[in-house]
Design a protein around this motif. Structure first.
Motif, short mmCIF file in Angstrom:
data_model
loop_
_atom_site.label_atom_id
_atom_site.label_comp_id
_atom_site.label_asym_id
_atom_site.label_seq_id
_atom_site.Cartn_x
_atom_site.Cartn_y
_atom_site.Cartn_z
N HIS A 60 10.18 4.17 -11.11
CA HIS A 60 9.46 3.74 -9.91
C HIS A 60 9.52 4.82 -8.83
O HIS A 60 8.51 5.15 -8.20
CB HIS A 60 10.08 2.44 -9.40
N LEU A 103 1.94 -0.80 0.02
CA LEU A 103 3.10 -0.65 -0.85
C LEU A 103 3.91 0.60 -0.50
O LEU A 103 5.14 0.58 -0.52
CB LEU A 103 2.67 -0.60 -2.31
N LEU A 161 -1.83 -5.42 -7.49
CA LEU A 161 -2.41 -4.19 -8.05
C LEU A 161 -3.04 -4.43 -9.42
O LEU A 161 -3.91 -3.68 -9.86
CB LEU A 161 -1.32 -3.11 -8.20
N THR A 206 6.55 7.36 -7.43
CA THR A 206 6.27 7.39 -6.00
C THR A 206 6.27 8.81 -5.47
O THR A 206 5.39 9.21 -4.71
CB THR A 206 7.32 6.54 -5.25
N GLY A 221 8.00 -2.04 -11.45
CA GLY A 221 8.20 -2.99 -10.36
C GLY A 221 8.55 -4.38 -10.85
O GLY A 221 9.41 -5.05 -10.27
N GLY A 258 7.54 0.10 0.93
CA GLY A 258 8.58 0.66 0.08
C GLY A 258 9.48 1.62 0.84
O GLY A 258 10.70 1.59 0.71
N GLY A 273 2.40 -5.75 -4.90
CA GLY A 273 2.54 -4.98 -6.13
C GLY A 273 1.90 -5.68 -7.32
O GLY A 273 1.19 -5.06 -8.12
N TRP A 323 3.83 1.88 -11.97
CA TRP A 323 4.36 1.14 -10.81
C TRP A 323 4.47 -0.35 -11.11
O TRP A 323 5.46 -0.99 -10.77
CB TRP A 323 3.44 1.36 -9.61
N LEU A 324 3.43 -0.90 -11.74
CA LEU A 324 3.44 -2.33 -12.04
C LEU A 324 4.58 -2.71 -12.98
O LEU A 324 5.35 -3.63 -12.70
CB LEU A 324 2.09 -2.72 -12.67
N HIS A 329 6.14 -6.89 -0.57
CA HIS A 329 6.02 -5.73 -1.46
C HIS A 329 5.80 -6.19 -2.90
O HIS A 329 4.98 -5.63 -3.63
CB HIS A 329 7.29 -4.89 -1.34
N TRP A 351 11.89 -6.43 -10.09
CA TRP A 351 11.78 -7.79 -9.53
C TRP A 351 12.60 -8.77 -10.37
O TRP A 351 13.30 -9.62 -9.84
CB TRP A 351 10.31 -8.17 -9.49
#
Length: 424
Positions: free
Chosen positions: A127, A30, A64, A131, A106, A34, A61, A102-103, A57, A110
């Protein structure tokens, strides 16, 4: 249920190791994917492969979620073993927060069409922030836990006092420490931790500070207008609605994405053309173009990657009025748009091009559009994602067939409509 949990938790130590390993591989993929998705260099190299990388990605993701849920089933037993180990507990909480953040962010990115631009903009910031925080910690954690750092015969040095002649001070010479010896002068692992931590702080720290400044719009944010490399004379004189901007000033920060180097223009190398299936072809130089009657609109600007800039005051020429000036012939079905970078193109249907808010803009918030943001002239498409808003626009051609634009060739939607857009 209790029996099921008992079976799952049996041999939980090995399972924790397995979770740790798979989580590490997922995060590594990821992180790399990314960085490749946002990097300008990779955007051009990957081409259509960028679409597949984006889906990879997303899939990884979502994957995870598996180690996170699996760990939560083992968490009660693990937490008991961590009694009195405050540092390890804090590390577990940090990792779970990082992965969950992140989940969630993300998934919002999405499903940005369902979430809406404001939620997607916030999710993108979260996000990115996670990171920036998470990757250095993961790198530090990984490097400082390799087996080489744990070999007891190699990892430490202690002070050894050697016998010397009288009337002199004892000489201290370092020697390898046995694993049973306590309180080493320093350890290899400790040294590597300090070195890696300092290296990450020096290399990533300044970039992180600049990023957080731009994201939060703190004082010192780069002023695109001040660094405008275009040298076109004269500057367009803003209408009363532009200066001060009736939108109150743009809210948010533009991210600069390009498929080539950013071009710059002056009076000698800039012109604007309308040709193709039209009754009258036009080519204007800059002095002529800025004399055309302009209008003002306030609209939001949405990038397909998730960020937005709100309340932009644009000043320019409605596209449909330029088409009326040229006279569109009956055979024409598509408006092809050319960028001055010599590479990027896109298109609109005639119906889309005649929408009242499609604008050929020359000013933003009362100032000439700088070259970093697509100036001196760019298209503005408020009902569509910004890859339709061609930067450095210098030619409009009416054609009889269809035209598939740069990013549409690489998998993007051909119409780029925003959620709840006024579609035609």
């Amino acid at each position: 249920m209790k029996n099921i949990l008992t079976k799952i938790r049996k041999g939980y130590g090995k399972k924790l190791v397995s979770i740790h390993m798979w989580n590490a591989w997922l995060v590594l993929f990821l992180a790399l994917s990314g960085l490749m998705l946002v990097g300008g260099f990779w955007r051009e190299i990957l081409g259509e492969g960028r679409v597949w990388l984006k889906w990879g990605h997303i899939v990884f993701g979502l994957a995870l979620l598996i180690p996170v849920v699996y760990y939560l089933l083992l968490a009660a037993k693990h937490w008991k073993r961590l009694k009195g180990k405050t540092g390890q507990k804090a590390n577990v909480i940090f990792v779970l927060t990082l992965l969950t953040g992140w989940l969630v962010s993300g998934v919002v990115l999405w499903q940005f069409r369902l979430a809406g631009p404001r939620a997607a903009n916030s999710a993108l910031f979260i996000h990115d922030l996670l990171t920036w925080i998470g990757l250095p910690v993961i790198i530090y954690h990984s490097v400082t836990r390799v087996k080489w750092l744990k070999e007891p015969k190699k990892r430490s040095i202690v002070a050894e006092t050697l016998p010397v002649e009288s009337n002199t001070e004892p000489t201290v010479r370092p020697r390898p420490a046995a694993s049973s010896e306590a309180q080493p002068m320093y350890t290899r692992r400790g040294f590597i931790k300090v070195a890696v931590g300092a290296g990450l702080a020096v290399t990533l720290g300044p970039t992180f500070v600049r990023w957080i400044g731009k994201s939060l719009q703190l004082p010192g944010t780069a002023d695109y207008a001040a660094s405008n490399a275009n040298a076109l004379i004269p500057d367009p004189v803003p209408l009363a609605e532009s200066a001060p901007p009736i939108g109150g000033g743009a809210e948010g920060s533009f991210r600069v994405y390009t498929v080539t180097d950013i071009p710059a223009f002056d009076n000698s190398n800039w012109s604007f053309t309308i040709d193709g299936l039209v009754d009258k072809k036009f080519t204007w130089n800059w002095e002529e173009f800025v004399k055309l009657q302009r209008e003002v609109q306030v609209s939001d600007f949405h990038c397909v990657t998730g960020w937005s800039v709100y309340k932009n005051t644009w000043e320019g020429l409605p596209l449909y009025k330029l088409l009326d000036m040229a006279g569109v012939q009956d055979e024409a079905v598509t408006v092809k748009l050319y960028s001055g970078d010599g590479v990027y193109t896109d298109s609109l249907t005639l119906a889309q091009a005649r929408m009242e808010d499609i604008m050929v803009a020359v000013m933003h918030d009362g100032k000439p559009i700088p070259n970093q943001l697509g100036g001196p002239v760019r298209l503005v498409t408020p009902q569509m994602y910004a890859y339709k808003s061609v930067k450095w626009l210098n030619r409009i051609e009416l054609i009889a067939g269809d035209h598939v634009g740069y990013w549409e060739q690489r998998g993007y939607d051909i119409d780029a409509w925003l959620p709840n857009a006024k579609r035609v």
